[in-house]
Each structure stands twice: as C-alpha cells, then as structure tokens.
Write a protein that holds these residues in place. Structure first.
Motif, mmCIF file in Angstrom:
data_model
loop_
_atom_site.group_PDB
_atom_site.id
_atom_site.type_symbol
_atom_site.label_atom_id
_atom_site.label_comp_id
_atom_site.label_asym_id
_atom_site.label_seq_id
_atom_site.Cartn_x
_atom_site.Cartn_y
_atom_site.Cartn_z
ATOM 1 N N GLN A 6 -21.311 67.761 -22.306
ATOM 2 C CA GLN A 6 -21.411 68.914 -21.159
ATOM 3 C C GLN A 6 -20.107 69.072 -20.587
ATOM 4 O O GLN A 6 -19.220 67.994 -20.860
ATOM 5 N N MET A 7 -19.940 70.169 -19.883
ATOM 6 C CA MET A 7 -18.971 70.463 -18.995
ATOM 7 C C MET A 7 -18.970 69.606 -17.630
ATOM 8 O O MET A 7 -18.064 69.444 -17.115
ATOM 9 N N SER A 8 -20.177 69.250 -17.450
ATOM 10 C CA SER A 8 -20.498 68.888 -16.133
ATOM 11 C C SER A 8 -21.369 67.280 -16.194
ATOM 12 O O SER A 8 -21.788 67.269 -17.145
ATOM 13 N N ILE A 9 -21.010 66.399 -14.984
ATOM 14 C CA ILE A 9 -22.003 65.201 -14.910
ATOM 15 C C ILE A 9 -22.905 65.976 -13.881
ATOM 16 O O ILE A 9 -22.558 66.393 -12.665
ATOM 17 N N ILE A 10 -24.185 66.043 -13.948
ATOM 18 C CA ILE A 10 -25.227 66.488 -13.310
ATOM 19 C C ILE A 10 -26.267 65.517 -12.699
ATOM 20 O O ILE A 10 -26.364 64.492 -13.039
ATOM 21 N N ASN A 11 -27.134 66.426 -12.106
ATOM 22 C CA ASN A 11 -28.147 65.562 -11.328
ATOM 23 C C ASN A 11 -27.773 64.377 -10.177
ATOM 24 O O ASN A 11 -28.452 63.529 -10.441
ATOM 25 N N LEU A 12 -26.931 64.855 -9.698
ATOM 26 C CA LEU A 12 -26.324 63.856 -8.504
ATOM 27 C C LEU A 12 -27.150 63.938 -7.060
ATOM 28 O O LEU A 12 -26.473 63.118 -6.314
ATOM 29 N N GLY A 13 -27.871 64.834 -7.246
ATOM 30 C CA GLY A 13 -28.536 64.836 -5.693
ATOM 31 C C GLY A 13 -27.929 65.733 -4.726
ATOM 32 O O GLY A 13 -26.812 66.383 -5.229
ATOM 33 N N SER A 14 -28.363 65.980 -3.536
ATOM 34 C CA SER A 14 -28.018 66.800 -2.610
ATOM 35 C C SER A 14 -26.534 66.366 -1.950
ATOM 36 O O SER A 14 -26.356 65.227 -1.593
ATOM 37 N N PRO A 15 -25.377 67.422 -2.074
ATOM 38 C CA PRO A 15 -24.252 66.937 -1.608
ATOM 39 C C PRO A 15 -24.153 67.065 -0.172
ATOM 40 O O PRO A 15 -23.128 66.453 0.498
ATOM 41 N N ARG A 16 -24.944 67.711 0.474
ATOM 42 C CA ARG A 16 -24.940 67.958 1.888
ATOM 43 C C ARG A 16 -25.410 66.292 2.878
ATOM 44 O O ARG A 16 -24.555 66.070 3.836
ATOM 45 N N VAL A 17 -26.378 65.688 2.209
ATOM 46 C CA VAL A 17 -26.610 64.498 2.707
ATOM 47 C C VAL A 17 -26.610 63.236 1.930
ATOM 48 O O VAL A 17 -26.795 62.139 2.520
ATOM 49 N N ARG A 18 -26.069 63.147 0.870
ATOM 50 C CA ARG A 18 -26.151 62.174 -0.003
ATOM 51 C C ARG A 18 -24.790 61.740 -0.627
ATOM 52 O O ARG A 18 -24.161 60.840 -0.448
ATOM 53 N N GLY A 19 -24.212 62.906 -1.568
ATOM 54 C CA GLY A 19 -23.034 62.357 -2.252
ATOM 55 C C GLY A 19 -21.937 62.840 -1.431
ATOM 56 O O GLY A 19 -21.809 63.937 -0.976
ATOM 57 N N ARG A 20 -21.072 61.790 -0.885
ATOM 58 C CA ARG A 20 -20.106 62.425 0.005
ATOM 59 C C ARG A 20 -18.855 61.619 -0.600
ATOM 60 O O ARG A 20 -17.874 61.038 0.144
ATOM 61 N N GLY A 21 -18.386 61.779 -1.815
ATOM 62 C CA GLY A 21 -17.035 61.542 -2.042
ATOM 63 C C GLY A 21 -17.076 60.830 -3.490
ATOM 64 O O GLY A 21 -18.052 60.487 -3.992
ATOM 65 N N LEU A 22 -15.871 61.009 -4.345
ATOM 66 C CA LEU A 22 -15.743 60.302 -5.368
ATOM 67 C C LEU A 22 -14.205 59.991 -5.686
ATOM 68 O O LEU A 22 -13.507 60.372 -5.083
ATOM 69 N N ASP A 23 -14.150 58.813 -6.491
ATOM 70 C CA ASP A 23 -12.752 58.392 -6.999
ATOM 71 C C ASP A 23 -12.754 58.078 -8.293
ATOM 72 O O ASP A 23 -13.671 57.954 -9.102
ATOM 73 N N VAL A 24 -11.612 58.239 -8.962
ATOM 74 C CA VAL A 24 -11.348 58.250 -10.514
ATOM 75 C C VAL A 24 -10.303 56.849 -10.657
ATOM 76 O O VAL A 24 -8.990 57.334 -10.088
ATOM 77 N N ASP A 25 -10.520 55.961 -11.518
ATOM 78 C CA ASP A 25 -9.312 54.870 -11.781
ATOM 79 C C ASP A 25 -8.431 55.341 -12.968
ATOM 80 O O ASP A 25 -8.831 56.577 -13.561
ATOM 81 N N ALA A 26 -7.786 54.629 -13.203
ATOM 82 C CA ALA A 26 -6.582 54.972 -14.067
ATOM 83 C C ALA A 26 -7.080 54.988 -15.607
ATOM 84 O O ALA A 26 -6.794 55.817 -16.440
ATOM 85 N N LYS A 27 -8.333 54.521 -15.769
ATOM 86 C CA LYS A 27 -9.152 54.409 -17.157
ATOM 87 C C LYS A 27 -9.895 55.903 -17.232
ATOM 88 O O LYS A 27 -10.557 55.958 -18.414
ATOM 89 N N ASN A 68 -12.718 56.024 -15.183
ATOM 90 C CA ASN A 68 -14.035 55.762 -14.772
ATOM 91 C C ASN A 68 -14.382 56.546 -13.389
ATOM 92 O O ASN A 68 -13.338 56.510 -12.404
ATOM 93 N N ILE A 69 -15.250 57.151 -13.303
ATOM 94 C CA ILE A 69 -15.539 57.952 -11.977
ATOM 95 C C ILE A 69 -16.710 57.147 -11.276
ATOM 96 O O ILE A 69 -17.843 56.988 -11.546
ATOM 97 N N TYR A 70 -16.224 57.085 -9.888
ATOM 98 C CA TYR A 70 -17.053 56.468 -8.903
ATOM 99 C C TYR A 70 -17.552 57.633 -8.037
ATOM 100 O O TYR A 70 -16.893 57.929 -7.277
ATOM 101 N N ILE A 71 -18.830 57.768 -8.072
ATOM 102 C CA ILE A 71 -19.521 58.772 -7.392
ATOM 103 C C ILE A 71 -20.654 58.240 -6.406
ATOM 104 O O ILE A 71 -21.587 57.484 -6.988
ATOM 105 N N LEU A 72 -20.624 58.791 -5.251
ATOM 106 C CA LEU A 72 -21.773 58.629 -4.298
ATOM 107 C C LEU A 72 -22.871 59.778 -4.646
ATOM 108 O O LEU A 72 -22.705 60.957 -4.501
ATOM 109 N N ALA A 119 -26.179 55.611 -3.246
ATOM 110 C CA ALA A 119 -25.664 54.551 -3.623
ATOM 111 C C ALA A 119 -24.366 54.809 -4.401
ATOM 112 O O ALA A 119 -24.233 56.157 -4.719
ATOM 113 N N LEU A 120 -23.610 54.051 -5.033
ATOM 114 C CA LEU A 120 -22.467 54.085 -5.864
ATOM 115 C C LEU A 120 -22.798 53.944 -7.303
ATOM 116 O O LEU A 120 -23.001 52.757 -7.659
ATOM 117 N N TYR A 121 -22.691 55.051 -7.899
ATOM 118 C CA TYR A 121 -22.597 54.987 -9.519
ATOM 119 C C TYR A 121 -21.395 55.346 -10.039
ATOM 120 O O TYR A 121 -20.549 55.889 -9.563
#
Length: 212
Positions: free
Chosen positions: A66-87, A89-93, A121-123
């Motif tokens: 897929q082109m996207s990672i999907i089904n992450l819930g509402s960005p307005r009140v739940r997902g509030r940021g992401l970070d990606v390490d050197a390997k 790996n994607i850390y998503i709220l 939570a952090l996935y």
C-alpha cells in the motif's frame, strides 16, 4: 492545501521545489525521518501516514503493498505526532483499537474498559509498513503528543499529566480558577488546569500510562 505546505533548505533558506498531491482531510502533521524520507500524517475521520522521497515522490510500503499506513483513528483528538528512527521504524500516536475488528474490540479487557473513550497509545510500524508493536506505550488517556525517539531508542512524550495533586502550577495558583467549571467560559469548562502538562521519558521497552 495538498500535502506539505512548503519545504526550505535549512542552510540557505531557499524554497525547495517540493510538492505532494492528494493529501486531503484535517489534522496534518509532517516530519523528516532520520532514514532520509519525509512523512505525512493526515486525513479525517481516520488518519493515514504516507512516505515521500526528497523530491516529493511517494514511497510505498512493501510489506503491505500500500501507499499508506491506514486506520489510525481521528487526527483531531487522538493521533498527535509521529517520529521515524534511522532504521525507518515509524512511531505513531494513534487511536487504540482503530484497526481492530468489531469482534476483537468487543472482547472483555479490564484495562480497555477503564480507558477514556478516545484514548490513544504509541504504535510502532516497521519500514515495510507492517505493525511491529501495537502498544509500545499503552495509555488510558487521550492527551499524548509530540513523540520523539533518540538514537538509543528512548521515547519522549508530551503528556496531559501533572505531578502531584495540584490543579495549577505554582505560578498560577491564586491567579486563576482551579475548579472544573467557570460560568463565563465556553461551555463552562475551566481550561487553565488543562493548559500545562509534563514531558515524560520512556525506555526503548516502552511503558504504560494509567489514570491512577
């Protein structure tokens, strides 16, 4: 608005000819991964994450096709940021249980039943786009923001949690109301106790945030 608004050369300030198409919705968050790609968290009512190279070309996730990672819930009140390490790996709220089936989500779970209805939570997803850890940091609350991961794998979160039992920090005590409601406020909600929190550090093994 489509994709990232603008990108600049950090050394010269020059506007870069960078463009992405097709990213609509609300709650957009962009980040530069230490793997050299650009990431966008976007869309509503259920958010997605897309990856791009430095020219703005989409980079698919081979593990899902897929082109996207999907089904992450509402960005307005739940997902509030992401970070990606050197390997990569994607850390998503994200909203807890957003990608679960109704049958899976309805299974009895004392922790889940004690969660706020919009808890997040952090996935962690691998560079191929597949889920690696469903709840590296589990949480019963919604106010998790601005995840960051250092080079040793330690995790930092801005949280709507306060030390001790005081509703207000010392500088505001006696200068702002401390109760839950204020008649003249919007919907009567006293927002002063909600305007500050904490930055918490977790080890690479993650952790847990509960109400008590």
């Amino acid at each position: 608005y489509k994709g990232f608004a603008q990108c600049y050369n950090g050394k010269t300030g020059e506007l870069l000819p960078f463009k992405t198409d097709g990213l609509a919705g609300s709650g957009k968050t962009a980040t530069v991964g230490r793997d050299g790609y650009l990431y966008s968290y976007w869309d509503y009512p259920s958010a997605s994450v897309n990856r791009f190279d430095l020219e703005g070309r989409p980079v698919p996730f081979p593990g899902t096709g897929q082109m996207s990672i999907i089904n992450l819930g509402s960005p307005r009140v739940r997902g509030r940021g992401l970070d990606v390490d050197a390997k990569g790996n994607i850390y998503i709220l994200q909203q807890k249980g957003a990608a679960l089936s109704e049958e899976e989500f309805s299974k009895p779970d004392p922790k889940k039943d004690a969660d706020a209805g919009d808890a997040n939570a952090l996935y962690v997803y691998g560079p191929d786009g597949t889920l690696k850890n469903a709840k590296l940091i589990d949480s019963a609350i919604r106010s998790l923001s601005s995840v960051r991961v250092d080079r040793k794998g330690n995790i930092y979160l801005a949280l709507g949690l306060r030390p001790g039992k005081d509703a207000l920090p010392a500088d505001l005590q006696g200068k702002a109301p401390e109760g839950k409601t204020v008649p003249e406020a919007v919907k009567g909600v006293n927002v002063y106790p909600l305007m500050y929190g904490s930055v918490a550090k977790f080890p690479p093994t993650g952790g847990e945030i509960r109400n008590n």
